[in-house]
Design a protein around this motif. Structure first.
Motif, PDB file in Angstrom:
ATOM      1  N   CYS A 184       0.813  -1.222   0.000  1.00  0.00           N
ATOM      2  CA  CYS A 184       0.000   0.000   0.000  1.00  0.00           C
ATOM      3  C   CYS A 184       0.844   1.270   0.000  1.00  0.00           C
ATOM      4  CB  CYS A 184      -0.924   0.018   1.214  1.00  0.00           C
ATOM      5  SG  CYS A 184      -2.215  -1.228   1.124  1.00  0.00           S
ATOM      6  N   SER A 208      -6.156  -7.267  -3.234  1.00  0.00           N
ATOM      7  CA  SER A 208      -6.384  -7.970  -4.493  1.00  0.00           C
ATOM      8  C   SER A 208      -5.051  -8.242  -5.190  1.00  0.00           C
ATOM      9  CB  SER A 208      -7.369  -7.196  -5.378  1.00  0.00           C
ATOM     10  OG  SER A 208      -6.712  -6.182  -6.081  1.00  0.00           O
ATOM     11  N   LEU A 209      -4.082  -7.311  -5.058  1.00  0.00           N
ATOM     12  CA  LEU A 209      -2.773  -7.552  -5.670  1.00  0.00           C
ATOM     13  C   LEU A 209      -2.072  -8.730  -5.000  1.00  0.00           C
ATOM     14  CD1 LEU A 209      -1.488  -3.900  -6.201  1.00  0.00           C
ATOM     15  CD2 LEU A 209      -1.939  -5.604  -7.983  1.00  0.00           C
ATOM     16  N   ASN A 216       0.306   1.384  -8.013  1.00  0.00           N
ATOM     17  CA  ASN A 216      -0.321   2.540  -8.658  1.00  0.00           C
ATOM     18  C   ASN A 216      -0.561   2.309 -10.154  1.00  0.00           C
ATOM     19  OD1 ASN A 216      -0.630   4.295  -6.425  1.00  0.00           O
ATOM     20  ND2 ASN A 216       1.577   4.705  -6.453  1.00  0.00           N
ATOM     21  N   ASP A 217      -0.604   1.030 -10.523  1.00  0.00           N
ATOM     22  CA  ASP A 217      -0.851   0.653 -11.911  1.00  0.00           C
ATOM     23  C   ASP A 217       0.053   1.430 -12.872  1.00  0.00           C
ATOM     24  OD1 ASP A 217      -2.009  -0.821 -13.869  1.00  0.00           O
ATOM     25  OD2 ASP A 217      -3.752   0.501 -14.123  1.00  0.00           O
ATOM     26  N   LYS A 246      -9.394   2.418  -0.174  1.00  0.00           N
ATOM     27  CA  LYS A 246      -9.056   2.001  -1.541  1.00  0.00           C
ATOM     28  C   LYS A 246      -7.706   1.305  -1.576  1.00  0.00           C
ATOM     29  CE  LYS A 246     -11.759   5.041  -4.447  1.00  0.00           C
ATOM     30  NZ  LYS A 246     -11.798   6.467  -4.790  1.00  0.00           N
ATOM     31  N   ARG A 247      -6.775   1.821  -0.779  1.00  0.00           N
ATOM     32  CA  ARG A 247      -5.446   1.215  -0.742  1.00  0.00           C
ATOM     33  C   ARG A 247      -5.533  -0.238  -0.317  1.00  0.00           C
ATOM     34  NH1 ARG A 247      -3.479   5.783   2.440  1.00  0.00           N
ATOM     35  NH2 ARG A 247      -3.314   4.375   4.203  1.00  0.00           N
ATOM     36  N   GLN A 295      -8.012  -2.230  -0.230  1.00  0.00           N
ATOM     37  CA  GLN A 295      -8.767  -3.052  -1.174  1.00  0.00           C
ATOM     38  C   GLN A 295      -7.844  -3.493  -2.314  1.00  0.00           C
ATOM     39  OE1 GLN A 295     -12.156  -0.932  -2.569  1.00  0.00           O
ATOM     40  NE2 GLN A 295     -12.765  -2.551  -3.986  1.00  0.00           N
ATOM     41  N   ARG A 296      -7.121  -2.514  -2.870  1.00  0.00           N
ATOM     42  CA  ARG A 296      -6.244  -2.839  -3.999  1.00  0.00           C
ATOM     43  C   ARG A 296      -5.063  -3.700  -3.535  1.00  0.00           C
ATOM     44  NH1 ARG A 296      -5.039  -2.418  -9.086  1.00  0.00           N
ATOM     45  NH2 ARG A 296      -2.896  -1.991  -9.775  1.00  0.00           N
TER      46      ARG A 296
END
Ligand SMILES: Nc1ncnc2c1ncn2[C@@H]1O[C@H](COP(=O)(O)OP(=O)(O)OP(=O)(O)O)[C@@H](O)[C@H]1O
Ligand SMILES: [Mg+2]
Lengths: 223, 393
Positions: A108, A127-128, A161-162, A120-121, A123-124
């Protein structure tokens, strides 16, 4: 559209107690959007130096480093920090995780510096890590993880951060060959499935073959 | 970002608990020193204020000049008392004679401070000087062989506590214990034994001497005017000025200037302690920057701006300082209360420290300020690190 990465006659010179060391001697390299490139060369050939310049961690002594057409030498430190955070994802040989942060918090971290909300952090980040098959290691500290797991956390962090570009400097250098292979598979997937632009640095010919395009560096320039 | 940075800093501190607590300790010691010293000096100020309230502003004391325990200095005599009693500025002049005498209670022998005063002034003793009787009675309708005991004298002088109704031998003369006074809060008064002047003269073998003269000003007469009048009256018989005149104002001024010096010293110590705490923080933060150079490089590589890095380190310094400030304030008041307890146990019951809100804020505020100031330089250094070089560390 300009190439994602362009190095034009780049020199990098270190001055050590009066002696000049040229880590790069006129390196020129163009990488287009979505390419998967390996940069191979012997120890001391300047691979890491080139990665650092592309990753905005350092500036060239001469020549130009252009990211999407922009000369990084002209940008203020705050813009460079933003590029490092949003456009580039680094994977290091030594993993470089923060030892006091859990796997999830490490993943994160890049989002935190971009001001993404905690919700949001997380969550992402989850999933990563799930994608890296580490769902059951979210709260583990780096010291509690194996080398392969550490590098998978680092890859998840690089994706946080994609970013458009993934720079992997000897990502398997500290792993046994089986673990290294699975890490290389993951990196290959980032190219195939996510369409990321990837530069994979290695001294190993076999590893270099994972990439679509292979370049060889010697004495600070491409051969 | 701020709340996130906070949790980031906290997990960093949790990851190195020993170092974090040692740094906190440096601040704790500084703040505790400051808070306890100030709390005690405030308590001292209140105690002295209370003493003067009892003393009253309409009194003047005259005593022999010099630095020695009360009662051992000579110079004033009953003739001086007569002279002062005749002055128009005063309602009366009461002489006291102080000294040490051999006491005997239930076969046990001890030494004690006795204080002789003229029985005819017993009413003034109660009304003007606020001497309250805790048990038994005062000198109200006492016979000339009565003694009234100070609180500590009654409790501490002999193996067993002296009881009202019992006899006390003073320099061999048998006296009757009729009362015990309320504690004054200072051992000098609380250890004294009050008895009639003629008994004291006999016990101390002093026919003429006077240790202290208490003068009550008439209404409308200022203490300055009273003091001047005393001076004029005594000038002829005491040309060498072997006496001193004390008014409440003077006394208070003397004490306040003394307290001022004490407080200046305290502020000095406080400053030094805080600087020491600050240097501790600065040292710890510089070490942290060195220690975590690689981490800083990693953070920069994943997008931390110099500003974010500076904020992280400043925040760490501030948190350490705040924790130190908080614990330091607690410990400081603890120490102050301990000093109060020790003072009370040695007879200074007047000394009471209070937990004043401004002192809490001052302690924590100064700690934070020190933390931020000391953290500023290391934070700047961390922010200015070159990413590649930091990563190489
Ligand atoms: N900070 C520095 N100061 C001085 N010399 C340096 C510095 N960084 C790199 N060099 C030199 O520059 C040259 C290239 O180094 P670089 O790390 O880029 O090589 P590399 O190809 O990554 O090697 P390796 O495979 O061992 O990682 C080397 O000769 C190295 O000693
Ligand atoms: Mg290298």
């Amino acid at each position: 559209m300009p190439p994602v990465i362009e190095l034009r006659d780049v020199w990098k010179t270190y001055r050590m107690s009066g002696v000049e060391v040229h880590a790069l001697r006129g390196l020129s390299l163009t990488v287009e959007q979505g390419e998967f490139l390996s940069l191979r060369g012997p120890s001391g050939s300047g691979k890491s130096t080139a990665m650092h310049l592309i990753g905005c961690l350092d500036l060239p002594s001469r020549g130009k480093v252009l990211l999407k057409g922009k000369d990084i030498a002209q940008l203020p430190e705050s813009s460079l920090a933003r590029i490092r955070g949003k456009t580039i994802g680094f994977v290091f040989q030594q993993f470089n995780l923060i030892p006091t942060l859990s796997a999830l918090d490490n993943v994160c971290l890049p989002m935190l510096f971009q001001g993404v909300s905690r919700e949001k952090r997380e969550q992402r980040g989850r999933s990563l890590l799930e994608r890296m098959s580490l769902s059951d290691r979210l709260r583990h500290l780096p010291a509690e993880l194996s080398g392969g797991q550490l590098q998978r956390v680092a890859i998840a962090r690089a994706l946080a951060n994609d970013p458009e570009v993934i720079l992997a400097d000897e990502p398997t250098g500290n792993l046994d060959s089986a673990t290294g292979k699975s890490v290389l598979e993951l990196i290959g997937n980032l190219h195939r499935e996510d369409g990321k632009t990837i530069i994979l640095v290695t001294h190993d010919q076999e590893i270099a073959r994972y990439a679509k395009r292979e370049e060889y560096i010697l004495d600070g320039r491409l051969r | 970002m701020r709340a996130d940075a906070l949790s980031l800093v906290l997990s960093g501190l949790r990851g190195r608990p020993l170092r974090a607590w040692l740094t906190v300790l440096g601040v704790v010691i500084g703040v505790a020193a400051v808070v306890s010293l100030i709390a005690v000096s405030q308590g001292l100020k209140h105690a002295i204020g209370a003493q003067f309230e009892r003393f009253g502003t309409n009194r003047i004391e005259v005593m022999p000049r010099g630095f020695a325990p009360p009662g051992t200095l000579k110079g004033l005599t009953v003739r001086d008392v007569e002279r002062l009693d005749a002055l128009p500025e005063f309602e009366y002049a009461v002489p006291y004679l102080l000294g040490r005498a051999v006491l005997e209670y239930k076969g046990e022998v001890s030494g004690g401070n006795i204080m002789g005063f003229p029985l005819e002034y017993r009413k003034q003793l109660r009304d003007d000087f606020g001497i309250d009787i805790a048990r038994g009675q005062g000198f109200g309708d006492a016979t000339s062989d009565a003694v009234v005991l100070g609180d500590l004298a009654a409790k501490e002088l002999f193996e067993s506590e002296m009881r009202i109704g019992d006899n006390l031998l003073v320099a061999g003369r048998k006296l009757h214990i009729i009362g015990v006074m309320e504690p004054f809060g200072n051992p000098e008064d609380d250890y004294s034994i009050m008895l009639p002047m003629d008994v004291a003269r006999e016990a101390l073998g002093d026919e003429q001497g006077v240790s202290l003269i208490d003068l009550k000003l008439k209404k409308g007469v200022s203490s300055a005017a009273g003091a001047e009048s005393v001076q004029r009256a005594l000038d002829r018989t005491h040309p060498s000025e072997d006496y001193q005149v004390l008014t409440a104002e003077q006394l208070q001024e003397q004490f306040n200037s003394l307290l001022g010096v004490v407080q200046a010293i305290i502020v000095g110590i406080a400053g030094i302690s805080l600087v020491v705490g600050g240097v501790g923080i600065m040292n710890a933060m510089f070490t942290a920057v060195l220690d975590r150079t690689r981490e800083i490089g990693v953070m920069k590589a994943v997008g931390a701006s110099p500003r974010s890095i500076a904020i992280l380190f400043l925040m760490e310094a501030a948190i350490v300082a705040a924790a130190g400030g908080l614990l330091g304030v607690g410990l400081g008041f603890g120490i102050a209360l301990l000093i109060q307890a020790i003072a009370a146990a040695s007879g200074f019951g007047l000394l009471t420290v209070t937990m004043e809100p401004w002192l809490v804020i001052l302690g924590i505020g100064f700690a934070m300020l020190t933390g931020v100031l000391s953290g500023a330089l290391p934070a700047r250094q961390a922010a200015a690190l070159q990413p590649v070089e930091a990563l190489r560390a």
